[in-house]
Design a protein around this motif. Structure first.
Motif, PDB file in Angstrom:
ATOM      1  N   GLU A  31      13.071 -43.035  -6.646  1.00  0.00           N
ATOM      2  CA  GLU A  31      11.681 -43.271  -6.317  1.00  0.00           C
ATOM      3  C   GLU A  31      11.413 -42.510  -5.023  1.00  0.00           C
ATOM      4  OE1 GLU A  31       8.485 -46.903  -5.719  1.00  0.00           O
ATOM      5  OE2 GLU A  31      10.562 -47.384  -6.219  1.00  0.00           O
ATOM      6  N   GLU A  45       8.526 -41.348  -9.657  1.00  0.00           N
ATOM      7  CA  GLU A  45       9.868 -41.668 -10.125  1.00  0.00           C
ATOM      8  C   GLU A  45      10.408 -40.460 -10.860  1.00  0.00           C
ATOM      9  OE1 GLU A  45      10.235 -45.210 -12.470  1.00  0.00           O
ATOM     10  OE2 GLU A  45       9.771 -46.515 -10.773  1.00  0.00           O
ATOM     11  N   VAL A  46      11.660 -40.157 -10.591  1.00  0.00           N
ATOM     12  CA  VAL A  46      12.268 -38.996 -11.238  1.00  0.00           C
ATOM     13  C   VAL A  46      13.675 -39.370 -11.695  1.00  0.00           C
ATOM     14  CG1 VAL A  46      13.002 -38.043  -9.011  1.00  0.00           C
ATOM     15  CG2 VAL A  46      12.875 -36.560 -10.976  1.00  0.00           C
ATOM     16  N   GLU A  47      13.993 -38.945 -12.907  1.00  0.00           N
ATOM     17  CA  GLU A  47      15.308 -39.200 -13.491  1.00  0.00           C
ATOM     18  C   GLU A  47      16.225 -38.034 -13.140  1.00  0.00           C
ATOM     19  OE1 GLU A  47      17.883 -41.640 -15.313  1.00  0.00           O
ATOM     20  OE2 GLU A  47      15.746 -42.106 -15.399  1.00  0.00           O
ATOM     21  N   GLY A  74      20.835 -41.190 -11.665  1.00  0.00           N
ATOM     22  CA  GLY A  74      19.985 -42.339 -11.978  1.00  0.00           C
ATOM     23  C   GLY A  74      18.526 -42.039 -11.703  1.00  0.00           C
ATOM     24  N   LYS A  75      17.751 -43.093 -11.488  1.00  0.00           N
ATOM     25  CA  LYS A  75      16.323 -42.943 -11.257  1.00  0.00           C
ATOM     26  C   LYS A  75      16.040 -43.018  -9.757  1.00  0.00           C
ATOM     27  CE  LYS A  75      13.546 -44.388 -14.376  1.00  0.00           C
ATOM     28  NZ  LYS A  75      12.688 -45.085 -15.311  1.00  0.00           N
ATOM     29  N   ASN A 106      14.974 -45.425  -2.630  1.00  0.00           N
ATOM     30  CA  ASN A 106      16.195 -46.098  -3.075  1.00  0.00           C
ATOM     31  C   ASN A 106      17.163 -46.327  -1.911  1.00  0.00           C
ATOM     32  OD1 ASN A 106      14.875 -45.211  -5.390  1.00  0.00           O
ATOM     33  ND2 ASN A 106      16.757 -44.875  -6.518  1.00  0.00           N
ATOM     34  N   ASN A 151      13.179 -41.028   0.119  1.00  0.00           N
ATOM     35  CA  ASN A 151      13.894 -41.587  -1.026  1.00  0.00           C
ATOM     36  C   ASN A 151      13.890 -43.094  -0.813  1.00  0.00           C
ATOM     37  OD1 ASN A 151      15.818 -42.657  -2.775  1.00  0.00           O
ATOM     38  ND2 ASN A 151      17.111 -40.823  -2.668  1.00  0.00           N
TER      39      ASN A 151
END
Length: 157
Positions: A149, A140-142, A146-147, A98, A96
């Motif tokens: 990466e 990328e996945v919603e 949130g989004k 993020n 992940n």
């Protein structure tokens, strides 16, 4: 028509055991609850009877769903899986980006999904995004938070 459900042998056996239990013990218990509520008199004002009939409806709905899932199930042998891409029943290690944290998930059908055990559904947002990806790919996945990466780090059985 339902779509094909890909299951492990363990997952198939678990669903089959649940169906057998609901058809025997479950139906027997609901019938006893309905009979007991019926014996208490006027059905038009009998909350216990209404609750028992509602429980019977939920039980029959679950039985129908299990029968459908088993009728459309395909048991996969993990020995036959191609590990060049993320597929159902593969275990994928993802980063992940993020938060800089690695996570490991096994992609399974919705009937076998158990997030606490690291099994996510191929129908979930993350599962859908990972299917067909190769090691090194970023997606990328919603999700509700949130989004995200995510980078595919490893694919295994």
């Amino acid at each position: 028509m339902s779509k094909v459900q890909y299951l492990t042998q363990e997952g198939y056996d678990k669903l089959e055991a649940e169906l057998k239990d609901l058809k025997s013990r479950g139906r027997r218990e609901i019938a006893a609850d309905i009979a007991e509520a019926r014996a208490k008199g006027d059905l038009s004002e009998n909350a216990e009877y209404d609750a028992a009939k509602e429980a019977q409806g939920h039980l029959e709905d679950r039985i129908t769903k299990l029968e459908d899932a088993l009728a459309h199930a395909r048991v996969l042998d993990t020995k036959d899986l191609d590990l060049s891409k993320v597929r159902v029943l593969t275990t994928v290690t993802i980063l992940n980006k993020n938060v800089g944290k690695e996570m490991k998930y096994t992609l399974v059908s919705a009937n076998e999904a158990d997030f606490a055990a690291g099994k996510i559904s191929i129908d979930s947002p993350i599962g859908k995004a990972l299917l067909g990806r190769e090691i090194g790919e970023t997606v990328e996945v919603e999700v509700p938070a949130g989004k995200l990466e995510l980078e595919v780090k490893n694919i295994e059985i």
